[in-house]
Design a protein around this motif. Structure first.
Motif, PDB file in Angstrom:
ATOM      1  N   LYS A   1      73.970  53.229  56.504  1.00 17.22           N
ATOM      2  CA  LYS A   1      73.701  52.839  57.892  1.00 17.22           C
ATOM      3  C   LYS A   1      72.138  53.131  58.264  1.00 17.22           C
ATOM      4  O   LYS A   1      71.968  53.575  59.586  1.00 17.22           O
ATOM      5  CB  LYS A   1      74.787  53.561  58.974  1.00 17.22           C
ATOM      6  CG  LYS A   1      76.247  53.298  58.461  1.00 17.22           C
ATOM      7  CD  LYS A   1      77.081  53.981  59.433  1.00 17.22           C
ATOM      8  CE  LYS A   1      78.662  53.573  59.068  1.00 17.22           C
ATOM      9  NZ  LYS A   1      79.622  54.270  59.929  1.00 17.22           N
TER      10      LYS A   1
ATOM     11  N   ILE B   1      69.890  47.338  58.795  1.00 19.28           N
ATOM     12  CA  ILE B   1      70.902  46.835  59.578  1.00 19.28           C
ATOM     13  C   ILE B   1      70.175  45.536  60.387  1.00 19.28           C
ATOM     14  O   ILE B   1      70.848  44.853  60.493  1.00 19.28           O
ATOM     15  CB  ILE B   1      71.557  47.805  60.418  1.00 19.28           C
ATOM     16  CG1 ILE B   1      72.365  48.682  59.664  1.00 19.28           C
ATOM     17  CG2 ILE B   1      72.404  47.106  61.733  1.00 19.28           C
ATOM     18  CD1 ILE B   1      73.072  50.096  60.596  1.00 19.28           C
ATOM     19  N   GLU B   2      68.954  45.864  60.871  1.00 17.46           N
ATOM     20  CA  GLU B   2      68.455  44.745  61.654  1.00 17.46           C
ATOM     21  C   GLU B   2      68.021  43.539  60.619  1.00 17.46           C
ATOM     22  O   GLU B   2      68.067  42.499  61.409  1.00 17.46           O
ATOM     23  CB  GLU B   2      66.996  45.182  62.392  1.00 17.46           C
ATOM     24  CG  GLU B   2      67.204  46.306  63.385  1.00 17.46           C
ATOM     25  CD  GLU B   2      65.886  46.875  64.058  1.00 17.46           C
ATOM     26  OE1 GLU B   2      65.026  46.389  63.359  1.00 17.46           O
ATOM     27  OE2 GLU B   2      65.987  47.678  64.807  1.00 17.46           O
TER      28      GLU B   2
ATOM     29  N   TYR C   1      70.118  42.395  58.091  1.00 19.64           N
ATOM     30  CA  TYR C   1      71.321  41.804  57.566  1.00 19.64           C
ATOM     31  C   TYR C   1      71.659  40.564  58.234  1.00 19.64           C
ATOM     32  O   TYR C   1      71.951  39.511  57.383  1.00 19.64           O
ATOM     33  CB  TYR C   1      72.645  42.652  58.127  1.00 19.64           C
ATOM     34  CG  TYR C   1      72.647  43.914  57.236  1.00 19.64           C
ATOM     35  CD1 TYR C   1      71.939  44.202  55.923  1.00 19.64           C
ATOM     36  CD2 TYR C   1      73.410  44.989  57.883  1.00 19.64           C
ATOM     37  CE1 TYR C   1      71.983  45.358  55.543  1.00 19.64           C
ATOM     38  CE2 TYR C   1      73.567  46.159  57.256  1.00 19.64           C
ATOM     39  CZ  TYR C   1      72.495  46.477  55.696  1.00 19.64           C
ATOM     40  OH  TYR C   1      72.843  47.537  55.064  1.00 19.64           O
TER      41      TYR C   1
ATOM     42  N   THR D   1      78.947  44.579  59.040  1.00 17.12           N
ATOM     43  CA  THR D   1      78.272  43.947  60.307  1.00 17.12           C
ATOM     44  C   THR D   1      79.778  43.609  61.023  1.00 17.12           C
ATOM     45  O   THR D   1      79.726  43.825  62.581  1.00 17.12           O
ATOM     46  CB  THR D   1      77.549  42.782  60.056  1.00 17.12           C
ATOM     47  OG1 THR D   1      78.207  41.715  59.421  1.00 17.12           O
ATOM     48  CG2 THR D   1      76.307  43.089  59.367  1.00 17.12           C
TER      49      THR D   1
ATOM     50  N   THR E   1      81.604  45.861  63.627  1.00 18.98           N
ATOM     51  CA  THR E   1      80.690  46.466  64.718  1.00 18.98           C
ATOM     52  C   THR E   1      80.864  45.685  65.967  1.00 18.98           C
ATOM     53  O   THR E   1      80.547  44.476  65.878  1.00 18.98           O
ATOM     54  CB  THR E   1      79.413  47.079  64.264  1.00 18.98           C
ATOM     55  OG1 THR E   1      78.645  45.892  63.834  1.00 18.98           O
ATOM     56  CG2 THR E   1      79.552  47.950  62.902  1.00 18.98           C
TER      57      THR E   1
ATOM     58  N   GLN F   1      77.754  45.700  67.723  1.00 19.60           N
ATOM     59  CA  GLN F   1      76.459  45.442  67.957  1.00 19.60           C
ATOM     60  C   GLN F   1      75.808  44.421  66.926  1.00 19.60           C
ATOM     61  O   GLN F   1      74.843  43.510  67.267  1.00 19.60           O
ATOM     62  CB  GLN F   1      75.560  46.704  68.161  1.00 19.60           C
ATOM     63  CG  GLN F   1      76.004  47.349  69.364  1.00 19.60           C
ATOM     64  CD  GLN F   1      77.061  48.364  69.243  1.00 19.60           C
ATOM     65  OE1 GLN F   1      77.506  48.670  67.862  1.00 19.60           O
ATOM     66  NE2 GLN F   1      77.794  48.994  70.053  1.00 19.60           N
ATOM     67  N   GLU F   2      76.153  44.736  65.866  1.00 19.16           N
ATOM     68  CA  GLU F   2      75.289  43.854  64.637  1.00 19.16           C
ATOM     69  C   GLU F   2      75.993  42.770  63.873  1.00 19.16           C
ATOM     70  O   GLU F   2      75.625  42.497  63.075  1.00 19.16           O
ATOM     71  CB  GLU F   2      75.307  44.934  63.526  1.00 19.16           C
ATOM     72  CG  GLU F   2      74.839  46.629  63.978  1.00 19.16           C
ATOM     73  CD  GLU F   2      73.478  46.634  64.789  1.00 19.16           C
ATOM     74  OE1 GLU F   2      72.821  45.693  64.336  1.00 19.16           O
ATOM     75  OE2 GLU F   2      73.220  47.614  65.383  1.00 19.16           O
TER      76      GLU F   2
END
Length: 205
Positions: free
Chosen positions: A115, A120-121, A123, A156, A159, A161-162
């Motif tokens: 994580k 993550i940004e 993905y 992703t 969640t 947010q992502e």
């Protein structure tokens, strides 16, 4: 080194096309340059390097199980260099414990489970870039992209947010369905193992 900073952007763009080269040696050399560029990713240049990394994350991951040893090593070195640039210790530690014998699904699971915010940004862009590999002539890349997409989307889409856009998830599912008829047995096996995971996530959302 400071005198290299003005060159990094130009160099990053010029070597990128060689990732898709038919020459394994050219590909290995191009990927290794991104590992070297990480040495210039200090201070204000960290963001620039992470921007470059976003465009190469997918091919570096997918080629990390190459039978061509210099390519495989260049990929793993570049992933390690990227981890150091993020300064995210769980990712650095996780990658240091990986050996090629563990296989590609284990590598992606290690990376995703850390994580790391910087990754993550990346993905959503990575998922969009990965879809084209469904059509790769190389069965290793087709196998790896299935594992990569399933692992990333399972994170992703679970969640708030992502989340990756629905259109991209639909494109992944459509691509996987078509790959159930892939000529390579290992590809078909991986698709059948992972397709359900992705479909269930899309239904939940």
């Amino acid at each position: 080194p400071n005198h290299l900073h003005p060159l990094t952007s130009s160099l990053a763009l010029k070597v990128r096309p060689f990732f898709e080269s038919s020459s394994d040696d050219h590909r290995a050399a191009a990927i290794s340059i991104y590992s070297c560029l990480a040495r210039c990713a200090d201070g204000d240049h960290k963001t620039s390097y992470l921007d470059y990394a976003q465009t190469i994350l997918v091919p570096v991951l997918l080629h990390s199980t190459s039978l061509h040893l210099p390519t495989r090593q260049a990929c793993l070195d570049t992933l390690t260099s990227l981890a150091r640039v993020t300064q995210f210790q769980p990712l650095i530690t996780s990658l240091s414990s990986y050996t090629p014998a563990q296989g590609f699904p284990a590598l992606v699971a290690k990376i995703v489970s850390c994580k790391c915010g910087a990754l993550i940004e990346m993905y959503p862009t990575a998922v969009a870039n990965a879809i084209s590999y469904f059509k790769s002539k190389n069965p290793m890349l087709r196998c790896n992209v299935v594992s990569f997409l399933a692992e990333v989307l399972c994170y992703t889409q679970d969640t708030e947010q992502e989340q990756v856009q629905e259109e991209l998830v639909s494109a992944v599912i459509q691509g996987m369905v078509e790959m159930l008829k892939d000529q390579d047995r290992e590809v078909r096996k991986l698709v059948s193992m992972n397709l359900g995971r992705v479909v269930i996530l899309s239904i939940k959302n």
